[in-house]
Design an enzyme around this catalytic site. Sequence first.
Site, PDB file in Angstrom:
ATOM      1  N   LYS A  58      -2.748  -8.697  -6.852  1.00 43.53           N
ATOM      2  CA  LYS A  58      -3.049  -9.762  -7.811  1.00 43.53           C
ATOM      3  C   LYS A  58      -4.294 -10.484  -7.359  1.00 43.53           C
ATOM      4  O   LYS A  58      -4.609 -10.515  -6.163  1.00 43.53           O
ATOM      5  CB  LYS A  58      -1.881 -10.764  -7.876  1.00 43.53           C
ATOM      6  CG  LYS A  58      -1.847 -11.552  -9.160  1.00 43.53           C
ATOM      7  CD  LYS A  58      -1.282 -10.727 -10.290  1.00 43.53           C
ATOM      8  CE  LYS A  58      -1.283 -11.468 -11.596  1.00 43.53           C
ATOM      9  NZ  LYS A  58      -0.542 -10.724 -12.631  1.00 43.53           N
TER      10      LYS A  58
ATOM     11  N   HIS B 136       0.828  -1.214   0.000  1.00 42.72           N
ATOM     12  CA  HIS B 136       0.000   0.000   0.000  1.00 42.72           C
ATOM     13  C   HIS B 136       0.859   1.259   0.000  1.00 42.72           C
ATOM     14  O   HIS B 136       0.371   2.329   0.349  1.00 42.72           O
ATOM     15  CB  HIS B 136      -0.916   0.008   1.233  1.00 42.72           C
ATOM     16  CG  HIS B 136      -2.019  -1.008   1.141  1.00 42.72           C
ATOM     17  ND1 HIS B 136      -2.532  -1.648   2.228  1.00 42.72           N
ATOM     18  CD2 HIS B 136      -2.696  -1.497   0.075  1.00 42.72           C
ATOM     19  CE1 HIS B 136      -3.491  -2.497   1.856  1.00 42.72           C
ATOM     20  NE2 HIS B 136      -3.604  -2.418   0.552  1.00 42.72           N
ATOM     21  N   HIS B 137       2.134   1.132  -0.382  1.00 40.18           N
ATOM     22  CA  HIS B 137       2.971   2.348  -0.353  1.00 40.18           C
ATOM     23  C   HIS B 137       2.504   3.359  -1.394  1.00 40.18           C
ATOM     24  O   HIS B 137       2.840   4.530  -1.324  1.00 40.18           O
ATOM     25  CB  HIS B 137       4.454   2.018  -0.538  1.00 40.18           C
ATOM     26  CG  HIS B 137       4.828   1.662  -1.947  1.00 40.18           C
ATOM     27  ND1 HIS B 137       4.464   0.471  -2.530  1.00 40.18           N
ATOM     28  CD2 HIS B 137       5.500   2.344  -2.896  1.00 40.18           C
ATOM     29  CE1 HIS B 137       4.917   0.443  -3.775  1.00 40.18           C
ATOM     30  NE2 HIS B 137       5.550   1.563  -4.028  1.00 40.18           N
TER      31      HIS B 137
ATOM     32  N   LYS C  95       7.458  -4.450 -10.047  1.00 35.28           N
ATOM     33  CA  LYS C  95       7.322  -4.114 -11.471  1.00 35.28           C
ATOM     34  C   LYS C  95       6.888  -2.653 -11.642  1.00 35.28           C
ATOM     35  O   LYS C  95       7.469  -1.903 -12.419  1.00 35.28           O
ATOM     36  CB  LYS C  95       6.248  -5.045 -12.067  1.00 35.28           C
ATOM     37  CG  LYS C  95       6.240  -5.150 -13.546  1.00 35.28           C
ATOM     38  CD  LYS C  95       5.176  -6.156 -13.988  1.00 35.28           C
ATOM     39  CE  LYS C  95       5.459  -7.564 -13.514  1.00 35.28           C
ATOM     40  NZ  LYS C  95       4.506  -8.558 -14.043  1.00 35.28           N
TER      41      LYS C  95
ATOM     42  N   LYS D 243      -2.540  -2.322  -8.001  1.00 40.69           N
ATOM     43  CA  LYS D 243      -2.901  -2.776  -9.342  1.00 40.69           C
ATOM     44  C   LYS D 243      -2.326  -4.154  -9.615  1.00 40.69           C
ATOM     45  O   LYS D 243      -1.210  -4.466  -9.212  1.00 40.69           O
ATOM     46  CB  LYS D 243      -2.330  -1.765 -10.360  1.00 40.69           C
ATOM     47  CG  LYS D 243      -2.633  -2.083 -11.781  1.00 40.69           C
ATOM     48  CD  LYS D 243      -3.263  -0.887 -12.482  1.00 40.69           C
ATOM     49  CE  LYS D 243      -3.902  -1.227 -13.793  1.00 40.69           C
ATOM     50  NZ  LYS D 243      -4.774  -2.368 -13.793  1.00 40.69           N
TER      51      LYS D 243
ATOM     52  N   SER E 286      -1.815  -0.300 -19.069  1.00 45.20           N
ATOM     53  CA  SER E 286      -2.963  -0.244 -18.155  1.00 45.20           C
ATOM     54  C   SER E 286      -2.992   1.102 -17.432  1.00 45.20           C
ATOM     55  O   SER E 286      -4.057   1.681 -17.202  1.00 45.20           O
ATOM     56  CB  SER E 286      -2.872  -1.357 -17.111  1.00 45.20           C
ATOM     57  OG  SER E 286      -3.476  -2.527 -17.587  1.00 45.20           O
TER      58      SER E 286
END
Length: 471
Positions: free
Chosen positions: A107, A65-66, A95, A71, A363
């Site tokens: 994920k 949650h940084h 990533k 996503k 995205s």
Amino acid sequence: MSSNSYSFFNDVNSYVDKAAKFTKHPPGLIEQIKQCNCVLHVSFPLRVKKGKFEVIEAYRVHHSHHKAPVKGGIRYSMMVNEDEVKALAALMSYKCALVNVPFGGAKGGVKIDPSKYTVEQLERITRRFTSELIKRNSIGPAVDVPAPDYGTGPREMAWIADTYMAFNAGQINALGCVTGKPLSQHGIRGRTEATGRGVYFGIRETVDGYEDMQKLGLYPGLEDKRVIIQGFGNVGYYAALNLQQNGATIIGIAEYDGVIFNPDGIDVQAVHQHRIDTGSILQCEGCKTIKNGHDLLEYECDILVPAALENQITRTNAPKIKAKIIAEAANGPITAEAENILLKRGVFIIPDLYLNAGGVTVSYFEWLKNISRVSFGKINKRYNELNNEMMVSAIEDASDTNLTYKQRTQLIKGAGEIELVDSGLEGVMVNAFREISEIKKERNVGDLRTAAFVNSLEKIAVSYLELGVFP
Ligand code: NAD
């Protein structure tokens, strides 16, 4: 290829530990970065026919949650389990940091074999899973933004968006709750092919490096490179197509039911069409078919592109791999044990967290388009074209020359959505490659994966430190 003791998440953390030695951050901070911040496991019923029910298991993991939103894709596969989803969520954090996309990692996974369900059942599963996420505030344009992954695509993303909007009427940014949507549902041009195209850019940058190619005994450039692809889905197909269109020769393709091979080169588009027509890549004209053949990974080639699933190159087959470069288009195709064997043998590995980052990059562009509610190029394309036209005419007048129709059209054309998305993607892949190559060289890191993790750790650590979590 799975073994009970194998933990994908432990493998990812072992890469972090290896990279942390090249940074100066305290162990407590590294430990916080490694943990998954939130793990959601839900079960819900699916009525398959009158009076018959199945229990569907699904996961959504927020690794970090940084940054918000988090996503990451949602995959449909029988191999889905908590360890796998945690590992994939963690990879997403590293990533996104690597390619400077301002998201935390997440994920999702639904434990189903999508080929066993009707479209109507898949729609019900997708909509129910979405409502489970909505109930827990685990989806939304500012909270958590899923995307396609193994076994899912634009169709599932459209169902997710529609379900979210039904529960959030009037929310102006609602469409930004998921990416990878069809164009008609405010997706973005270039998203479907983005991951495979990014894989091509990453391989191109690697093989253009004179020093690395010299060490491998290869010439720089794609032209003489023989490539084998494992997995001919979204990522594998577009990676193969782009590599072929830019000079490489695809000599083998492996799918779950067998392999096709042609040392003189396979026509990628023809195989794609053959699969649409017959449901399989096997028996494609001009190729040798080996039904149920699973050792294509061990064939002689220059570049091996695993583009199916994790845990494909293990300590068992790593000593038999003959490729000089392994380009990880899939997430986690090489286990940590196998990587040690391959690195000792001098194999050059282009790591997943860099190589398949094209998907999340585009995205991000789609999310920006959705929350700004305008497509790229819409406002300035015509203005740029008029300016270009005036400039070209002025140059023609001043030099007393007339350009050909083709030259004029090329010079005048303003950038629309696809041109901007593609150049943005290329820029991101090129810059990230430069950043990790520099770290590899300057900190004497040894391999590109460790350099990529060092890069990501530095950026995530700064975020935590700036949040004041570790004063
Ligand atoms: P996909 O479902 O479109 O395609 C996967 C293909 O691999 C299928 O054709 C399947 O039949 C094949 N396959 C499965 N097991 C195989 C095996 N043992 N041998 C050979 N082929 C096999 O999935 P995808 O979206 O292309 O994803 C592939 C990989 O790329 C996954 O690891 C995924 O996490 C990763 N990835 C995908 C995206 C994306 O945008 N789709 C982004 C980043 C990473």
